[in-house]
Design an enzyme around this catalytic site. Structure first.
Site, PDB file in Angstrom:
ATOM      1  N   ASP A 186      31.943 -73.351 -64.351  1.00 52.09           N
ATOM      2  CA  ASP A 186      33.719 -74.050 -63.034  1.00 52.09           C
ATOM      3  C   ASP A 186      33.464 -73.550 -61.945  1.00 52.09           C
ATOM      4  O   ASP A 186      33.696 -72.646 -61.620  1.00 52.09           O
ATOM      5  CB  ASP A 186      34.552 -73.129 -63.823  1.00 52.09           C
ATOM      6  N   HIS A 191      38.612 -70.508 -57.443  1.00 49.77           N
ATOM      7  CA  HIS A 191      38.479 -69.209 -57.557  1.00 49.77           C
ATOM      8  C   HIS A 191      36.966 -68.427 -56.554  1.00 49.77           C
ATOM      9  O   HIS A 191      35.928 -67.193 -56.804  1.00 49.77           O
ATOM     10  CB  HIS A 191      37.012 -69.274 -58.891  1.00 49.77           C
ATOM     11  N   ILE A 206      40.869 -66.359 -57.712  1.00 48.88           N
ATOM     12  CA  ILE A 206      40.991 -65.182 -58.635  1.00 48.88           C
ATOM     13  C   ILE A 206      40.226 -65.605 -59.907  1.00 48.88           C
ATOM     14  O   ILE A 206      39.218 -66.486 -59.875  1.00 48.88           O
ATOM     15  CB  ILE A 206      42.295 -65.956 -59.524  1.00 48.88           C
ATOM     16  N   GLY A 209      40.117 -67.524 -65.960  1.00 50.74           N
ATOM     17  CA  GLY A 209      40.708 -67.287 -67.286  1.00 50.74           C
ATOM     18  C   GLY A 209      39.202 -67.387 -68.469  1.00 50.74           C
ATOM     19  O   GLY A 209      38.946 -65.761 -69.029  1.00 50.74           O
TER      20      GLY A 209
END
Length: 282
Positions: A186, A191, A206, A209
């Site tokens: 990903d 990120h 961040i 998830g």
């Protein structure tokens, strides 16, 4: 967004050959090996008797960040992961070749000011035809509401019990956790790139998830099936708030048998970051 293009889109099957190194890199990305004396955890990052973290199925045969394709007209920089579930049908080998077949099941319009949800599913098979896993994803498209929808959205996960948890597992994350995890596929810049994160409305990059989901997977196994990841049959959850790399994750588990509920809390901010979680164990 171009709703017709999304509804008509057909994914080409994704073939993925992976090695033990890939399984170990994923395990490191979700925090395995933090304690070198934890022999159960070592089983995910050491090639002797290597086991896979069950949530590895989420990144196998990944189709890439397809929503960034301009023909779909999606405001991709504002996409967030809404919900995720996976069901294990057969043991996931630590190396091998798999094929992922994808489909978009529905788009749910929440309104012009609320965005939309996109429902996507993956069937994962080994080359011999063995059905390994079913993975379902809900994407929250914050900038694409008020434009219609199609299909039948899946039911939302139910709230957790109103009582204290039966077990709590504390897992620290590293400030560089997202930079490790992104090597499993990903590559969304929010990120890694502070500027991209700010454009998306975050003060800093961040954590993925799915990385937090992997941490929760490890916590559920450690609390209720230590050393036996093969006992985990399914998990589902809702992503409620972003996690910042370096925070400590508290996984709060409800239940002591085969059917569990759970949520995850960022300890430093005392906020729930994964909610309405369910897990099934053999």
């Amino acid at each position: 967004m171009n709703l017709d293009s999304i509804e008509r889109h057909s994914f080409a099957p994704v073939d993925h050959a992976y090695t033990a190194r890939d399984a170990i890199l994923y395990a490191l990305g979700v925090g395995c090996g933090a304690d070198p004396l934890d022999e159960a955890d070592l089983g995910y990052v050491y090639e002797a008797g290597l086991k896979t973290v069950p949530s590895f199925v989420n990144v196998l045969a990944h189709p890439g960040f397809w929503a960034k394709d301009p023909r779909f007209g999606i405001d991709w920089i504002r996409i967030l992961h809404g919900e995720q579930s996976f069901e294990i049908h057969a043991p996931i080998p630590p190396e091998g070749r798999v094929r992922g077949t994808y489909r978009i099941d529905a788009v749910e319009d929440l309104g012009a000011d609320r965005g939309a949800r996109l429902y996507q599913s993956k069937e994962l098979h080994a080359v011999d035809g063995t059905h390994l896993a079913t993975v379902r994803t809900v994407l929250f498209m914050r900038g694409d509401g008020g434009q219609g929808g199609f299909g039948s959205p899946a039911a939302s996960p139910t709230p957790l019990p109103e009582r204290a948890p039966d077990a709590v597992v504390e897992t620290p994350t590293l400030p560089r956790q997202a930079l490790i995890y992104r090597l499993s596929g990903d590559l969304n810049p929010i990120h890694a790139d502070p500027a991209a994160a700010r454009r998306a409305g975050f003060e800093a990059p961040i954590l993925h998830g799915l990385c937090t989901l992997g941490i929760a997977t490890r916590a559920v196994i450690a609390a209720r099936a230590p050393g036996a990841p093969e006992r985990l049959r399914s998990m589902s959850l809702r992503f409620s708030k972003p996690v910042f790399p370096g925070e400590t994750i508290l996984t709060e588990i409800f239940g002591t048998g085969g059917s569990l509920r759970f949520r995850c809390r960022a300890k430093e901010r005392d906020i729930v970051v994964l909610d309405r979680g369910s897990a099934e164990l053999l």
